[in-house]
Write a protein that holds these residues in place. Structure first.
Motif, PDB file in Angstrom:
ATOM      1  N   ILE A   1       9.979   3.966   6.156  1.00  0.00           N
ATOM      2  CA  ILE A   1       8.919   4.385   5.236  1.00  0.00           C
ATOM      3  C   ILE A   1       7.801   3.355   5.249  1.00  0.00           C
ATOM      4  N   SER A   2       6.577   3.825   5.410  1.00  0.00           N
ATOM      5  CA  SER A   2       5.398   2.956   5.374  1.00  0.00           C
ATOM      6  C   SER A   2       4.621   3.218   4.094  1.00  0.00           C
ATOM      7  N   SER A   3       4.198   2.146   3.417  1.00  0.00           N
ATOM      8  CA  SER A   3       3.370   2.250   2.217  1.00  0.00           C
ATOM      9  C   SER A   3       1.913   2.042   2.613  1.00  0.00           C
ATOM     10  N   CYS A   4       1.051   2.977   2.229  1.00  0.00           N
ATOM     11  CA  CYS A   4      -0.338   2.971   2.698  1.00  0.00           C
ATOM     12  C   CYS A   4      -1.300   3.237   1.542  1.00  0.00           C
ATOM     13  N   PHE A   5      -2.562   2.859   1.757  1.00  0.00           N
ATOM     14  CA  PHE A   5      -3.633   3.167   0.820  1.00  0.00           C
ATOM     15  C   PHE A   5      -4.777   3.848   1.562  1.00  0.00           C
ATOM     16  N   TRP A   6      -5.340   4.850   0.906  1.00  0.00           N
ATOM     17  CA  TRP A   6      -6.455   5.604   1.478  1.00  0.00           C
ATOM     18  C   TRP A   6      -7.593   5.615   0.473  1.00  0.00           C
ATOM     19  N   GLU A   7      -8.760   5.135   0.870  1.00  0.00           N
ATOM     20  CA  GLU A   7      -9.917   5.133  -0.025  1.00  0.00           C
ATOM     21  C   GLU A   7     -10.641   6.468   0.123  1.00  0.00           C
ATOM     22  N   TRP A   8     -10.385   7.332  -0.844  1.00  0.00           N
ATOM     23  CA  TRP A   8     -10.989   8.661  -0.798  1.00  0.00           C
ATOM     24  C   TRP A   8     -12.473   8.573  -1.121  1.00  0.00           C
ATOM     25  N   LYS A   9     -12.788   7.934  -2.222  1.00  0.00           N
ATOM     26  CA  LYS A   9     -14.165   7.709  -2.643  1.00  0.00           C
ATOM     27  C   LYS A   9     -14.273   6.259  -3.090  1.00  0.00           C
ATOM     28  N   PRO A  10     -15.473   5.717  -3.180  1.00  0.00           N
ATOM     29  CA  PRO A  10     -15.597   4.341  -3.660  1.00  0.00           C
ATOM     30  C   PRO A  10     -14.871   4.139  -4.988  1.00  0.00           C
ATOM     31  N   LYS A  11     -13.973   3.162  -5.007  1.00  0.00           N
ATOM     32  CA  LYS A  11     -13.190   2.771  -6.189  1.00  0.00           C
ATOM     33  C   LYS A  11     -12.045   3.737  -6.502  1.00  0.00           C
ATOM     34  N   LEU A  12     -11.942   4.840  -5.771  1.00  0.00           N
ATOM     35  CA  LEU A  12     -10.831   5.778  -5.968  1.00  0.00           C
ATOM     36  C   LEU A  12      -9.898   5.654  -4.776  1.00  0.00           C
ATOM     37  N   THR A  13      -8.925   4.769  -4.914  1.00  0.00           N
ATOM     38  CA  THR A  13      -7.993   4.473  -3.832  1.00  0.00           C
ATOM     39  C   THR A  13      -6.657   5.144  -4.112  1.00  0.00           C
ATOM     40  N   VAL A  14      -6.169   5.870  -3.123  1.00  0.00           N
ATOM     41  CA  VAL A  14      -4.952   6.666  -3.265  1.00  0.00           C
ATOM     42  C   VAL A  14      -3.808   5.986  -2.522  1.00  0.00           C
ATOM     43  N   HIS A  15      -2.683   5.851  -3.207  1.00  0.00           N
ATOM     44  CA  HIS A  15      -1.487   5.326  -2.558  1.00  0.00           C
ATOM     45  C   HIS A  15      -0.622   6.473  -2.058  1.00  0.00           C
ATOM     46  N   TYR A  16      -0.053   6.295  -0.880  1.00  0.00           N
ATOM     47  CA  TYR A  16       0.873   7.288  -0.345  1.00  0.00           C
ATOM     48  C   TYR A  16       1.898   6.605   0.543  1.00  0.00           C
ATOM     49  N   GLU A  17       2.973   7.302   0.822  1.00  0.00           N
ATOM     50  CA  GLU A  17       4.008   6.813   1.728  1.00  0.00           C
ATOM     51  C   GLU A  17       4.218   7.839   2.820  1.00  0.00           C
ATOM     52  N   LYS A  18       4.626   7.366   3.979  1.00  0.00           N
ATOM     53  CA  LYS A  18       4.825   8.276   5.107  1.00  0.00           C
ATOM     54  C   LYS A  18       6.036   7.843   5.919  1.00  0.00           C
ATOM     55  N   ALA A  19       6.578   8.796   6.656  1.00  0.00           N
ATOM     56  CA  ALA A  19       7.724   8.533   7.522  1.00  0.00           C
ATOM     57  C   ALA A  19       7.740   9.574   8.638  1.00  0.00           C
ATOM     58  N   GLY A  20       8.297   9.199   9.770  1.00  0.00           N
ATOM     59  CA  GLY A  20       8.499  10.136  10.871  1.00  0.00           C
ATOM     60  C   GLY A  20       7.259  10.501  11.642  1.00  0.00           C
ATOM     61  N   CYS A  21       6.189   9.735  11.511  1.00  0.00           N
ATOM     62  CA  CYS A  21       4.950  10.105  12.201  1.00  0.00           C
ATOM     63  C   CYS A  21       5.065   9.980  13.716  1.00  0.00           C
ATOM     64  N   GLU A  22       6.131   9.339  14.187  1.00  0.00           N
ATOM     65  CA  GLU A  22       6.352   9.278  15.632  1.00  0.00           C
ATOM     66  C   GLU A  22       6.938  10.584  16.177  1.00  0.00           C
ATOM     67  N   ASN A  23       7.339  11.482  15.273  1.00  0.00           N
ATOM     68  CA  ASN A  23       7.896  12.776  15.695  1.00  0.00           C
ATOM     69  C   ASN A  23       6.755  13.731  16.039  1.00  0.00           C
ATOM     70  N   VAL A  24       6.071  13.436  17.114  1.00  0.00           N
ATOM     71  CA  VAL A  24       4.884  14.195  17.505  1.00  0.00           C
ATOM     72  C   VAL A  24       5.253  15.659  17.747  1.00  0.00           C
ATOM     73  N   GLY A  25       4.468  16.536  17.174  1.00  0.00           N
ATOM     74  CA  GLY A  25       4.703  17.971  17.359  1.00  0.00           C
ATOM     75  C   GLY A  25       5.645  18.581  16.343  1.00  0.00           C
TER      76      GLY A  25
END
Length: 523
Positions: free
Chosen positions: A134-158
């Protein structure tokens, strides 16, 4: 840790896939129906073995596990934690049970439980079995509005992409068991809604300049100042904001249509997002979905009525709301109150909720949490109601799957059965014992059902739905005991399955298709 900016290259094929995706849904259903017509000669021979059970009211399945979780057991919350304080956080025990059980009168629990079905266990790391990373990530959607999310299995292409949306008061951490398990086969994301989890702001949206402290020496609470920062001038933590957040996350981070899964509030948002953006959704799974959200009128739907309410969740909080928020927040963010809420929503008190408890407590201690809670509570309703969003999904041929914990004290099974009536082609799985959060209480069962449903859609019906892999289960209602191993012990959970009454050829041809596929593999 990964930090993404909102300045992504646009999702190239999302818009282009809208027509293709809709055609795929239609072609999938047409193929199943046509398959059924071509197979009528064979169906005459098996017709006598196909049972059609009528649908009427279900009773209690009566499975319970003993034991008490360490966190829940350690707190003796005062009686008041069951009253208005915890109800503000999560709704009263009867708050979601409008209409009672009378609407379940057309659904029966016909069909005895058949042979036990052994399903996979979760990855057992104590035995060296590794789950997905599991990877913990942050995505800046808009200035000052930063979204936290987690992801897994992204190497499972397709592999199919799956997005999990959390309930109120929790976050992506509530789907750790799905990320580790399903991330071995799928590409999986779990999102924190803005204003919750780790998606709380990094800066004060309405700073205080004249007050140094709040609540007896605690750090200054954010959002209680006199003037709003420019970036938060229109900020309201509403269901419309979360719908837009999910839309841009799918477009900019995932980059393709997804299967979206939501528990409680997340179920409503999932349905709302799907109805508003059918070209971005491959299917929706509802886990004890909240059937309504918000108290104040929506300014787009009811502009005149909305003007009656001078404040609807914006920053800063009005002075008349501040003291009330402080008092209520003190009580509902208390560790004893949090433990009591968890005790209510988890049927099996042996479920380990220590990490869930600590993550909720960590969020509650954030200086922005109290004002964010007030914004959520006073935010207006969405532009679409739950039923309107459900109708929109059906109109756009978006597949829906229903999974409901039977012992949920808030969103009773009657709500899931009402959804089933509106979308009769949706498979309905009622799990017992399980409460409001079946994905965390019985993740083995939810993961097994979800994975099977997605495979059924991806194969256009050649892979049978879970619990429909033999002739005896081609009936309207069936119940099976699903067994799995957890902590070295075998456990059993009963799942009642209600199929569609309006698409019998679809159902039977799906069964035939799966067996034809097996024969081809053997030959």
């Amino acid at each position: 840790m990964e930090i993404l900016s909102h300045n992504f290259a646009p999702c190239r094929h999302v818009a282009d896939t809208r027509q293709n995706l809709n055609n795929k849904h239609l072609n999938s259903r047409q193929a199943k129906l046509l398959g059924g017509k071509r197979s009528r000669v064979l169906l005459v021979r098996i017709h006598k073995r196909v049972q059609c059970a009528s649908l009427s009211a279900g009773g209690h399945l009566g499975l319970n596990h003993s034991g008490t979780n360490s966190i829940v057991k350690s707190f003796k919350a005062p009686q008041t934690s069951r009253s208005a304080d915890s109800k503000v956080l999560s709704g009263s025990n009867s708050g979601y049970v409008i209409g009672g059980e009378e609407d379940a009168s057309s659904i029966s629990e016909e069909g005895e439980s058949e042979a036990k079905v052994l399903i996979p266990a979760l990855p057992d790391e104590s035995n060296g079995e590794r789950g997905a990373l599991i990877s913990s990530c942050f995505w800046e959607w808009k200035p000052k509005l930063t979204v936290h999310y987690e992801k897994a299995g992204c190497e499972n292409v397709g592999s199919p992409p799956v997005l999990f949306l959390p309930g109120f008061g929790v976050g992506s951490f509530h789907y750790e068991k799905q990320l580790k398990d399903l991330g071995r086969d799928f590409r999986v994301w779990a999102l924190d809604f803005l204003g919750q989890g780790r998606s709380l702001p990094f800066e004060d949206p309405a700073p205080q300049y004249n007050r140094e402290n709040d609540l007896e020496g605690k750090e200054t609470l954010w959002g209680f100042g006199e003037k709003t920062e420019p970036w938060a001038s229109q900020l309201v933590y509403s269901i419309d904001l979360w719908r837009d957040q999910v839309q841009y996350f799918v477009e900019e981070v995932i980059g393709e249509p997804v299967y979206v899964v939501g528990n409680s509030l997340g179920g409503f948002v999932a349905l709302y997002f799907a109805a508003s953006n059918p070209h971005l959704v491959k299917g929706v799974t509802l886990l004890n979905a909240t059937p309504f959200w918000g108290f104040l009128p929506n300014p787009v739907r009811s502009p005149r009525l909305a003007r009656i309410f001078p404040w609807a969740g914006t920053f800063p909080l009005p002075s008349r709301v501040r003291k009330l928020t402080e008092l209520v927040w003190q009580k509902i963010s208390d560790p004893g109150s949090i433990a009591e809420v968890l005790k209510q929503v988890y049927t099996d008190h042996s479920t380990d909720v220590d990490k869930v408890f600590s993550c909720i407590l960590e969020t509650a201690e954030h200086p922005a949490a109290a004002a964010s809670f007030a914004s959520i509570m006073f935010a207006p309703q969405g532009q679409l109601s739950f039923n309107e969003a459900l109708s929109g999904c059906r109109k756009n041929n978006i597949p829906v799957c229903l999974m409901y914990g039977k012992e949920d004290p808030w969103v009773k099974p009657v709500w899931g059965l009402q959804v089933k009536r509106q979308v009769p082609e949706a498979p309905y799985y009622e799990i017992s014992p399980a409460g409001h959060c079946p994905h965390d209480e019985v993740p083995e069962v939810v993961n097994y059902l979800l994975q099977g449903w997605i495979k059924n859609l991806e194969s256009q019906g050649s892979v049978a739905l879970p619990l429909l892999d033999d002739l005896e289960t081609i009936q309207h209602t069936t119940a099976k005991d699903l067994e799995f191993v957890r902590g070295g012990e075998k456990r059993s959970v009963k799942v009642r399955f209600i199929e569609s009454t309006s698409l019998p050829w679809n159902r039977i041809s799906s069964f035939i298709g799966s067996h034809v596929a097996k024969l081809k593999l053997k030959s």
